[in-house]
Design a protein around this motif. Structure first.
Motif, PDB file in Angstrom:
ATOM      1  N   ARG A  62       0.856  -1.189   0.000  1.00 27.48           N
ATOM      2  CA  ARG A  62       0.000   0.000   0.000  1.00 27.48           C
ATOM      3  C   ARG A  62       0.886   1.231   0.000  1.00 27.48           C
ATOM      4  NH1 ARG A  62      -5.428  -0.533   2.316  1.00 27.48           N
ATOM      5  NH2 ARG A  62      -6.031  -2.732   2.274  1.00 27.48           N
ATOM      6  N   PRO A  63       0.342   2.391  -0.389  1.00 23.71           N
ATOM      7  CA  PRO A  63       1.168   3.600  -0.370  1.00 23.71           C
ATOM      8  C   PRO A  63       1.729   3.853   1.028  1.00 23.71           C
ATOM      9  CG  PRO A  63      -1.124   4.119  -0.915  1.00 23.71           C
ATOM     10  CD  PRO A  63      -1.027   2.650  -0.785  1.00 23.71           C
ATOM     11  N   PHE A  64       2.989   4.157   1.085  1.00 24.10           N
ATOM     12  CA  PHE A  64       3.643   4.294   2.380  1.00 24.10           C
ATOM     13  C   PHE A  64       4.234   5.688   2.515  1.00 24.10           C
ATOM     14  CE2 PHE A  64       7.610   3.772   4.891  1.00 24.10           C
ATOM     15  CZ  PHE A  64       7.024   3.459   6.105  1.00 24.10           C
ATOM     16  N   LYS A  65       3.836   6.392   3.528  1.00 23.88           N
ATOM     17  CA  LYS A  65       4.307   7.758   3.767  1.00 23.88           C
ATOM     18  C   LYS A  65       4.163   8.637   2.519  1.00 23.88           C
ATOM     19  CE  LYS A  65       7.695   6.843   7.456  1.00 23.88           C
ATOM     20  NZ  LYS A  65       9.117   6.964   7.848  1.00 23.88           N
ATOM     21  N   ARG A  66       3.046   8.442   1.839  1.00 26.14           N
ATOM     22  CA  ARG A  66       2.803   9.251   0.636  1.00 26.14           C
ATOM     23  C   ARG A  66       1.443   9.919   0.744  1.00 26.14           C
ATOM     24  NH1 ARG A  66       7.066   9.316  -0.670  1.00 26.14           N
ATOM     25  NH2 ARG A  66       8.308   8.001  -2.048  1.00 26.14           N
TER      26      ARG A  66
END
Lengths: 433, 894
Positions: A16-20
């Motif tokens: 999944r998108p991480f720190k975005r």
């Protein structure tokens, strides 16, 4: 051999998108662009829908023979930004905003043509109780009120400015509340009543850029009743709202309606009654589809006075002199009352287009089959410079009748009550003041 | 004589083909092997031969490939490649190519197809894994084409008969085939009886009693794909219990791949059958908790994903309730997350301590700590305030520990729960934490901790700072300190600097609606300078740093006020110079060129934002215009390089420029036109095409009738785009809207396009009028399409208004009114369509006037639909409706 990729029954990617942030700035740029484009498209549509139609409706009124070549929106922008001159511009190409920049005689002439002027009632029209509205006319100055671009201007029948003021009308004052385009304007047909400093609105011509010229009186009154109050224009005066506006109660032309307007109390001083045909559009200039009537009970000024406020012993009329010496009324087509011989014209220094004052002599006016056959009139002199038009035929006749055999209120009532027996319609339900 | 020579010629040709066929059959093995040669020359030659064979004799080509795949005597490499080429002959990624291949297969002689299919089924029994595995994929592709056509009815039967074969590899290959098949075909083409048999075979294969792990794994993976077929079976308690039991048991298999595949099934079930999970959720919690704690990472990641997926479901459901619980959603919320909250949170907090070193420098990293934090963030969004007291003790305990892992985990936990809980709940804590974070960002010795700290600051600004937040986090007193720390941090290592840019992005965004005076004004110059410095760092290519710096610069410009307009203006020549330099660079390697393109895209994007900002107020627009010529010439040069992203960005920027320039944009048209046309022709990179269509609208509004000389070309291209089935469908609605823009700009000159545009609009209108049975996504698209069509009609009517040619539109009036009536009857339009549709009714009445009055009065739209719109709560719908009423009353009363 990248081209031939074999598939394996592999686990599915679950990253999944991480720190975005959830949307990228590029996506944001796209979305903001789409937003701007949609907004611009909507503005363009609205311009096409509202402004253009108002302006063209005004053009149509001014009998300009040449077609309109420029996009109207451009004209409007010019009008609001450019304060210099359009004096040289032909009347036919003006819109209301441009016209409001005009000075002196130019403006007066233009605005003088924009009002719908009632004929005088010399007999009772057909279907009086079914097709007509009635209301009591407030005494005061008839004027055209234009609100746009943060100001409101009222102009008298002759085109001169009465007031220049802030109002709660749409775009009528420089307030932060800008619901709608700054360029959209509203035009009201009003009577300014001195004693309570109130504009009584008797008709609505344009509203927030929507033109109502081509709408029936029935619709215009409906629109007026439903729209005016919601702006706060009917509220008491305040810093951004210098004069109060008020609606005039309108009734169906039936017994109750007539009695109410004739006898009922009003917050304003009455000056006769006005009758509007329900199906008539707003037509500038004289029209037989709105009628004026008065007697001593509902007006202080039944018989015309002279410039000193005295009732002259003989009826006076103002007529326009034509090239061929004919003396005509302001009607379209005009009615000829007589002819001046050319020697007299030259000797008196008169020119075609002059407005001349006459007295109706003892011979009076004679009619055959309801048509004017002969008028015994006597030249008095040039008329007051403030006059923009000759008298209308109906006015001359009404004044003549008032002096000789007036159309009485009882006569009006009689036509209504004789017909209401067969068509017993509910009165003034849909038209509350 | 003539006749004889023809016969002879035919004989010759036939023999040649037979000869060629035989030659190829003999040689195909070698050609296939050569096609995989390391020698590029040999490989190219072989590929040519294969291509020729395919073009000259497709049936023969496919037959020899299937023969090759089926033959046990052939080398495995040639068999495998034969299968893959066969597969590629049946399917393609691009929609239009796929369609062609399907039609080609269906039109093949049925004997040929039968021979091929026999070979394929036969290959499933091959002991060679690569052969039977490839065959199973090809079978699935054929099934994907034929089953919807009601062909190959015996396929499923013959596959199921394989299941009872003794050799395990046959069973495995068959289960794999079933799995691929379920992925290829949609559930409605297989009848329930066969579905039941497939599921029975698959679930039996998964059962613990199955001794062969390969079979059990194949069965578990097949179930993953077959779950979509099990709708009916999941409504039956017994069957569902059985499937769930077998899946849960498989999560305990000694074989890690089976456990992983079984958890994947659970993840899929959690979204497909959320509403059926209640009886099993306790067991699933125990299984997942154990896996997260003890199992190998791939399994643990799937176990966490199960809960993330449940969060997705519950967030969706709760969003649909819209905050008040009177609303009805199709699926009720079971509050699984809320019920398991304390246990779930403590399970996930544990995972946060399992970070990998340097995970922040690795773009592709995904580990249990990252998955755990992500899940924690989703839980915070699901339950809101309740998560805060459960996480705070962990944060307090760990945030000051000497071990960086503990400090990072505590910070990450804090950052994760900032979205969801109310500002009231978070603000007191954040106020205390802010100073600590600022100090950690400057002083913490560990990069990983600093990275997460900067990210957390960004989250604080994103969710707790802005005009809608009652108690501001950022005040007059701490603003300067925050900015100083962030600017300092932008000099740190790339991954930390990138997060600091991100934090600044949201800091600026919070001042979007600040009014005429922004607290950032005193720091504006310094911020811009620091961001530009970042873009020039040697290591700005790492960790997306350069991109982040430009994006932040964009946001700072977007949210700036009049006070700093002069500084934004000064930025114009700076960015122009940067773009100029990228265009001057010569002789770049392909790697360098790619980087250059990326930079050009960023610079065009930045210029776009600046143009839009400066163009929005008259005084700044006036000053900006001195740069317009130079900027435009730079943009035109940018089109020379081949990168879709750059084209898109440049196009967006040109649209903004046209909007700002107005009629003067005409002077650029001659040069720009070819790129406009190129953009409209770009089917493949449809984003470019879509953006270009939008720019055509901008130009129409800027140039008005001065666009006329270019309209023939533009209209031709737009019409081509509409008839292309290659073009992504999302571009079509804006193209219709664009017709409206053009007509509004050129007025009655649109006359010559009517005969092309109107039939196009008419047939699209018919397609979009009826949507019964469509899913949400389809309905959404249909509404976009309707809106585009209606905007076209509006523009066309308004364009022709007051023209002597309005009569040209009369023939279309009745169809358009019918279209309005039918979308009204369909009852599935959204507010946007409603507003546009009622506006079209007004436009029609306005332009056609009394000529159309009887048509209008007959239409349902002028009565029921209009009344419904008049009483709408939506301001825009009401406004359009009032106008339509007015226009109709005029048209009718004349």
């Amino acid at each position: 051999m990248k081209k031939y990729i074999s598939k394996k029954m592999a686990p599915h990617d679950l990253r999944r998108p991480f720190k975005r942030p959830t949307i990228s700035d590029q996506q944001r740029r796209r979305e903001l662009t789409l937003l701007r484009q949609n907004q611009s498209r909507r503005d363009a549509q609205n311009h096409a829908r509202f402004l253009a139609s108002s302006v063209l409706a005004l053009h149509d009124q001014s009998q300009s023979p040449e077609p309109i070549s420029e996009p109207p929106i451009v004209e409007l922008e010019l009008a609001t930004q450019d304060d210099s001159k359009p004096e040289t511009v032909q009347h036919g190409e003006l819109d209301v905003l441009q016209a409001s920049k005009l000075g002196g005689a130019e403006a007066r002439k233009w605005f003088a043509k924009q009002l719908m002027l009632p004929e005088w009632m010399i007999d009772v029209p057909d279907r009086f109780n079914q097709d007509w509205y009635v209301f009591s006319r407030p005494a005061g100055k008839r004027c055209f009120v234009v609100s746009s671009n943060g100001t409101t201007v009222s102009r008298l029948r002759n085109g001169s400015i009465l007031h220049y003021f802030p109002s709660a009308l749409p775009n009528g004052a420089r307030t932060k509340d800008n619901s709608g385009s700054a360029l959209s304007y509203s035009i009201l047909d009003c009577i300014f009543h001195e004693s309570d400093q109130t504009y009584y609105v008797i008709d609505m011509v344009c509203w927030r850029g929507y033109t109502l010229y081509d709408c029936t009186a029935e619709f215009r009154f409906f629109w007026l009743n439903s729209k005016l109050a919601e702006t706060g224009a009917c509220d008491s005066p305040s810093h951004y709202h210098k004069y109060r506006f008020s609606l005039v109660p309108v009734y169906n032309c039936e017994e109750t309606g007539l009695l109410t307007v004739y006898r009922g109390a009003t917050p304003y001083v009455k000056d006769g009654l006005l009758f509007y045909n329900k199906h008539a559009h707003y037509q500038t200039g004289n029209t037989p589809l709105t009628l004026a009537w008065k007697d001593e009970n509902c007006s202080q000024y039944v018989i015309d006075t002279d410039s000193n406020g005295q009732i002259p012993s003989q009826q006076q009329v103002v007529l326009e002199l034509q090239d061929d010496g004919k003396l005509i009324t302001s009607d379209d087509p005009p009615v000829v009352f007589g002819c001046l011989d050319s020697d007299f014209i030259v000797k008196s220094g008169l020119r075609s287009g002059n407005l001349l004052r006459f007295a109706v002599s003892d011979g009076g006016l004679s009619f055959v089959d309801g048509k004017l056959e002969k008028a015994d009139i006597q030249y008095l002199g040039k008329s007051n410079r403030a006059r923009a038009f000759a008298d209308s035929y109906s006015k001359v006749i009404f004044q003549y009748m008032v002096r000789h055999s007036p159309l009485r209120f009882e006569d009006l009532l009689a036509t209504v009550s004789s017909s209401t027996t067969e068509a017993n319609e509910p009165s003034d339900v849909d038209m509350p003041g | 004589r003539n006749y004889k020579s023809v016969i002879f010629f035919l004989w010759l040709v036939t023999n040649c083909f037979i000869f060629l066929g035989q030659y190829m059959a003999m040689e195909i093995t070698q050609v296939l092997l050569n096609a995989q040669s390391v020698d590029g020359h040999v490989r190219k030659h072989a590929e040519e031969s294969l291509k020729q064979f395919q073009e000259q004799n497709l049936p023969g080509f496919l037959l020899s490939l299937s023969g090759e795949l089926a033959s046990e005597e052939k080398p495995v490499d040639s068999r495998k490649l034969a299968g893959l080429i066969l597969k590629n002959a049946l399917d393609a990624k691009e929609q239009h190519r796929k369609f062609e291949l399907v039609q080609r297969w269906l039109s093949l002689d049925s004997n040929v197809k039968n021979q091929i299919k026999t070979c394929l089924l036969q290959t499933l029994s091959s002991p060679v894994p690569d052969a039977h595995s490839t065959a199973s994929q090809v079978i699935a592709k054929v099934a994907g084409i034929e089953l919807p056509q009601k062909q190959w009815p015996e396929l499923i039967g013959s596959l199921l008969s394989n299941i009872h074969q003794v050799p395990a590899h046959v069973k495995q290959a068959t289960l794999e085939t079933l799995g691929y098949m379920c992925e290829e075909v949609s559930p409605d083409v297989v009848d329930q009886d066969q579905v039941n048999k497939i599921l029975t075979a698959v679930v039996q294969g998964m059962n613990a009693s199955e001794a062969n792990n390969d079979v059990r794994l194949a069965a578990t993976r097949a179930l993953y794909n077959a779950l979509g077929f099990a709708q009916a079976n999941f409504t039956n308690d017994m069957e569902r219990d059985y499937i769930m039991r077998v899946v849960c048991e498989a999560t305990l298999s000694p074989e890690v791949k089976i456990r992983q595949a079984a958890f994947e099934c659970l993840v899929s079930i959690s979204s497909t059958y959320y509403e059926k999970l209640a009886p099993y959720i306790q067991d699933i919690f125990n299984i997942t908790a154990k896996a997260v704690k003890e199992d190998e990472e791939p399994v643990a990641l799937q176990a966490i994903e199960f809960w993330s997926s449940i969060c997705d479901e519950e967030i969706d459901i709760l969003e649909e309730y819209g905050g008040d619980f009177t609303g009805d959603s199709d699926i009720p919320c079971f509050y699984f997350i809320r019920q398991a909250l304390p246990a779930l949170v403590s399970m996930l907090l544990e995972t946060l301590l399992k970070q990998e070193e340097d995970q922040d420098q690795d773009e592709g990293a995904w580990n249990i700590a990252m998955a755990g934090g992500t899940c924690l963030g989703l839980i915070a969004r699901t339950v809101g305030d309740d998560i805060v007291p459960l996480v705070m003790p962990f944060i307090e305990e760990n945030i000051t520990k000497p071990d960086w892992r503990q400090r990072e985990a505590a910070t990450y936990a804090f950052g994760s729960i900032l979205e969801g809980p109310s500002p009231d709940k978070l603000t007191p804590t954040v106020n205390v934490a802010l100073n600590f974070m600022l100090s950690a960002l400057t002083k913490d010795p560990n990069n990983h901790v600093k990275d997460t700290t900067a990210w957390t600051l960004g989250r604080i600004f994103e969710f707790l700072h802005g005009s809608t937040v009652e108690t501001p986090i950022i005040t007059h007193t701490n603003c300067q300190q925050i900015i100083t720390v962030l600017l300092q941090s932008m000099k740190d290592v790339p991954n930390v600097a990138e997060k600091a840019c991100g934090a600044l992005y949201f800091l600026a965004q919070g001042y979007e609606d600040v009014g005429s005076s922004s607290p950032l004004t005193p720091f504006f110059q310094e911020i811009v300078q620091s961001l530009l410095t970042v873009t020039h760092r040697d290591d700005a290519g790492e960790s997306r740093l350069r991109t982040a710096a430009y994006e932040t610069l964009n946001e700072v410009v977007r949210c700036s006020t009049d006070e700093t307009a002069s500084m934004v203006l000064q930025l114009v020549p700076v960015i122009m110079m940067e773009l100029h330099q990228t265009l001057e660079a010569q002789k770049l390697s392909s790697d360098e060129r790619e980087k250059q393109n990326e930079l050009q895209g960023l610079l065009c994007g930045c210029l776009q934002v600046i143009i839009q900002k400066l163009g929005s107020s008259e005084p700044t627009k006036y000053v900006f215009m001195q740069y317009a010529d130079q900027i435009m010439s730079l943009f035109l040069r940018v089109f020379a390089c081949r990168s879709a992203t750059v084209h898109e960005e440049a196009m967006l920027a040109i649209g903004a420029l046209a909007y700002a320039t107005g009629p003067d944009f005409a002077k650029y048209m001659q040069e720009f036109y070819k790129y406009l046309e190129m953009g409209l022709q770009n089917f493949e990179e449809y984003q470019v095409c879509a953006v270009t269509v939008g720019v055509v609208g901008d130009i129409c509004r800027a140039l008005e009738d001065k666009i006329l000389p270019y309209c023939d070309g533009i209209m031709t291209q737009l019409l081509k785009d509409l008839s292309s089935y290659q073009l992504h469908r999302s571009v079509k609605p804006p193209i219709f809207s664009c017709f409206g823009d053009i007509s509004l700009a050129i007025g009655e000159n649109f006359e010559k396009y009517l005969m092309y545009a109107m039939p196009m609009l008419q047939s699209a209108a018919e397609l979009s009028a009826h949507t019964s049975g469509a899913d949400d996504e389809m309905t959404e698209y249909t509404n976009l399409l309707r809106n585009g069509i209606l905007e076209a009609y509006s523009g066309i009517f308004q364009g022709f208004k007051n023209s002597p040619k309005t009569q040209l539109l009369m023939p279309y009036a009745s169809h358009i009114l019918q279209f309005l009536d039918s979308i009204y009857m369909e009852k599935d339009m959204d507010d946007v369509v409603m507003k546009t549709a009622i506006g079209v009714l007004g436009d029609l009445a306005d332009t056609l006037g009394s000529n159309a009055s009887s048509l209008i009065q007959q239409s349902l739209s002028s009565k029921d639909f209009l009344n419904e719109c008049l009483s709408s709560d939506d301001h825009l719908i009401k406004e359009s409706a009032e106008w339509a009423k007015l226009a109709i009353s005029r048209a009718i009363s004349v």
